[in-house]
Design a protein around this motif. Structure first.
Motif, PDB file in Angstrom:
ATOM      1  N   ASP A  13      -3.088  31.212   7.808  1.00 51.52           N
ATOM      2  CA  ASP A  13      -2.144  31.068   8.783  1.00 51.52           C
ATOM      3  C   ASP A  13      -2.950  30.024   9.812  1.00 51.52           C
ATOM      4  O   ASP A  13      -3.819  29.907  10.388  1.00 51.52           O
ATOM      5  N   ARG A  14      -2.016  29.044   9.833  1.00 49.97           N
ATOM      6  CA  ARG A  14      -2.390  27.996  10.713  1.00 49.97           C
ATOM      7  C   ARG A  14      -2.485  28.029  12.025  1.00 49.97           C
ATOM      8  O   ARG A  14      -2.909  27.209  12.853  1.00 49.97           O
ATOM      9  N   GLN A  15      -2.019  29.034  12.716  1.00 49.78           N
ATOM     10  CA  GLN A  15      -2.083  29.287  14.082  1.00 49.78           C
ATOM     11  C   GLN A  15      -3.372  29.500  14.509  1.00 49.78           C
ATOM     12  O   GLN A  15      -3.745  29.082  15.741  1.00 49.78           O
ATOM     13  N   ILE A  16      -4.387  29.740  13.618  1.00 52.67           N
ATOM     14  CA  ILE A  16      -5.853  29.586  14.063  1.00 52.67           C
ATOM     15  C   ILE A  16      -6.398  28.115  14.314  1.00 52.67           C
ATOM     16  O   ILE A  16      -7.358  28.178  15.104  1.00 52.67           O
TER      17      ILE A  16
ATOM     18  N   GLU B 180      -4.605  25.911  16.131  1.00 47.19           N
ATOM     19  CA  GLU B 180      -3.880  25.610  17.430  1.00 47.19           C
ATOM     20  C   GLU B 180      -4.874  24.983  18.406  1.00 47.19           C
ATOM     21  O   GLU B 180      -5.921  25.884  18.925  1.00 47.19           O
TER      22      GLU B 180
ATOM     23  N   LYS C 222      -7.007  23.104  18.322  1.00 43.34           N
ATOM     24  CA  LYS C 222      -8.553  22.565  17.793  1.00 43.34           C
ATOM     25  C   LYS C 222      -8.574  21.239  17.344  1.00 43.34           C
ATOM     26  O   LYS C 222      -7.628  20.328  16.877  1.00 43.34           O
TER      27      LYS C 222
END
Length: 206
Positions: free
Chosen positions: A49-52, A54, A56
């Motif tokens: 899950d690449r959303q984690i 965002e 950063k």
């Protein structure tokens, strides 16, 4: 892939991809100051899950087969720094990773206690943490998924290579570092190199 935030309170994030069968508790001894930490592990599934990520500023540290996993998961992701430890983005590869026949043998003759000895060598007595209870399934999943052609997707700043690595051949890792134009740091350690550090800052030089 499983994801665990050890700390998540700011912008600067150390993103750690562990090796096969290892859990976040294996790096509990490492000090963490001024940075958040997210640990990725268990490659029985390769969904990420690449959303984690965002918002950063990402400092990637990938170890062993985690280098291969990070290379797949982070294609196109902007990284502040990327450090590979005792692994390559090609994973199971006869010239640039773990030879396929050796990996297949580790499944056919599965012996997890022997694997731990190879990972830690004389430092095995220091181990006070658990491992993935479904280690063989994870190993089989890695073997099946490794059949897909791989290209390097990450700009690796440095490869840290242990002299006493009996999992990823040091010469193979050096070969990849040379091909990618990355820096090399040779250390006197076994495959599991983290006992040689006191903090994450020593690894990513922050």
């Amino acid at each position: 892939m499983k994801i665990e935030f050890v700390k998540n309170s700011g912008k600067k994030l150390i993103l750690l991809f562990l090796g096969y069968s290892f859990l976040p508790s294996c790096i509990k001894h490492l000090e963490l100051t001024g940075y958040d930490l997210c640990v990725v592990y268990d490659y029985s599934s390769l969904e990420f899950d690449r959303q984690i990520l965002e918002g950063k500023e990402i400092y990637l540290v990938a170890w062993s087969m985690g280098v291969w996993a990070a290379n797949l998961a982070l294609a196109g992701v902007k990284l502040k720094q990327a450090i590979a430890i005792n692994g390559t983005p090609f994973g199971i590869d006869d010239e640039r990773g773990i030879p396929k026949i050796a990996f297949k043998k580790s499944i056919d003759e599965f012996n997890f206690d022997e694997f731990k000895k190879i990972c830690f060598l004389k430092e095995l007595a220091k181990v006070d943490f658990d491992f993935n209870q479904n280690a063989k399934f994870e190993l089989e999943s890695l073997y099946l998924n490794s059949s897909k052609p791989v290209q390097n997707n990450v700009k690796w700043d440095k490869f840290i290579i242990s002299k006493k690595d009996f999992v990823f051949p040091p010469k193979a890792v050096q070969k990849v570092a040379g091909e990618l134009g990355s820096k090399c740091e040779i250390i006197n350690a076994p495959h599991f190199a983290f006992f040689g550090y006191k903090s994450f800052g020593e690894i990513v030089e922050i």
